[in-house]
Write an enzyme that holds these catalytic residues in place. Structure first.
Site, PDB file in Angstrom:
ATOM      1  N   THR A  62      -3.746  -6.803  -3.791  1.00 41.75           N
ATOM      2  CA  THR A  62      -4.905  -5.909  -3.717  1.00 41.75           C
ATOM      3  C   THR A  62      -5.687  -5.865  -5.018  1.00 41.75           C
ATOM      4  OG1 THR A  62      -3.564  -4.515  -2.312  1.00 41.75           O
ATOM      5  CG2 THR A  62      -5.503  -3.479  -3.311  1.00 41.75           C
TER       6      THR A  62
ATOM      7  N   GLY B 142      -2.370   0.004   5.113  1.00 40.97           N
ATOM      8  CA  GLY B 142      -1.673   0.284   3.855  1.00 40.97           C
ATOM      9  C   GLY B 142      -2.312   1.416   3.070  1.00 40.97           C
TER      10      GLY B 142
END
Ligand code: GLY
Length: 321
Positions: A183, A213
């Site tokens: 990420t 998430g």
């Protein structure tokens, strides 16, 4: 690590530090000095931090800088955990999660976005053009089309090939540090001293269909307060969600903790909550309004970018194990 030690280390490593310890005002808020324009971002994504940092140097707003900075990674198909080229879920769908926060506390997010590379830009539209904070799935896809985003195929030749290989075993085992690409979370402070943040991800490779998430969840993947500073997360989303770690870090900084101390406390919470902490990575970076930076993670291997005064640097994070 003691605050004095941290400040010494950061000064030596070239990170600008304006003040050792914030004084408290009558509302018990730390009184921050105004930082120079600065961009920090998770992992070693120099092109993203350079893009945002150079924009800030020419007077861009922090909100525009974070959006365009993380867009660089969303568009890079070599990155298999962000944007187009991200690994699909177990059923072959690439689904993106992203959020963005403005200095005034406004926020927008998309989850399970299927047809657009730039999930962060759709998230910004959610923030600016709707009365909502999060749009999900089909509704998010339809909203993106209505806003003029063109439908795109997110599965690339390489990600499809890797998925077909994965189907042979269907083994679900998140890889720690995923070859140091995960990420991207970014925080920018602009020349007016305002802070904005963004976080965008294709989530865990070969996740269950429908899994979301931490990255698009305000407070978990990203949180900021223009009076205090901001924090972003990367790594195992489930552990980060349970800690609401980015919110925790900002609140700890509000109480006078340095960004480094606050990141360490948040990671220690995750370690305490998860007996299997050795099996995954979780990391936070944070910045306060002085421009003072902190970073902490569970496992060795995480690093972050810091662009300020024309210099774009990568720093290894301190880690728990
Ligand atoms: N941190 C990204 C995710 O777990 O989805």
């Amino acid at each position: 690590m003691k605050r004095r030690q941290f400040i010494k280390n950061t000064s030596l490593s070239g990170i600008g530090v304006a003040a050792a310890s914030p004084f408290m005002n009558y509302l018990n808020l730390p009184i921050m000095q105004k930082s120079e324009p600065v961009c920090i971002a998770t992992w070693n994504f120099p092109n993203a931090s350079r893009k945002a940092g150079e924009m800030l140097s020419t007077g861009a707003l922090a909100l525009d800088a974070v959006e365009q900075g993380v867009m660089v990674e969303e568009a890079d198909i070599r990155n298999t955990t962000v944007g187009r080229g991200g690994a699909p879920d177990r059923e072959g769908n690439v689904t993106l999660d992203a959020c963005i926060m403005a200095p005034n506390g406004d926020a927008g997010a998309v989850v399970y976005l299927k047809n657009n590379t730039h999930a962060v830009s759709v998230a910004r539209k959610v923030m600016e053009e709707t009365p909502h904070v999060i749009l999900a799935g089909e509704g998010a896809d339809r909203f993106a089309l209505e806003q003029g985003f063109e439908k795109e195929e997110l599965l690339t030749t390489n990600s499809e090939k890797a998925y077909k290989e994965w189907l042979k075993t269907k083994e679900y085992k998140p890889i720690i540090n995923i070859e140091n690409h995960d990420t991207i979370g970014m925080l920018c402070i602009d020349s007016k001293g305002d802070i904005a943040g963004a976080c965008t991800s294709s989530g865990l490779s070969y996740k269950m269909n429908g899994r979301v998430g931490d990255s698009p969840i305000i407070g978990s993947g990203l949180f900021l307060d223009n009076e205090v500073g901001g924090a972003v997360a990367t790594g195992m989303g489930e552990a980060i969600l349970k800690s609401v770690g980015s919110f925790l870090i900002v609140e700890l900084m509000r109480q006078g903790k340095s960004p480094q101390e606050a990141c360490e406390i948040a990671i220690l919470r995750i370690v305490k909550q998860n007996p299997n902490y050795k099996d995954f990575q979780a990391a936070f970076i944070a910045i306060n309004k002085n421009g003072e930076v902190g970073s902490y993670c569970i496992q060795k291997g995480f690093s972050y970018m810091d662009f300020r005064n024309g210099e774009n640097k990568n720093f290894p994070s301190k880690y728990y194990i």
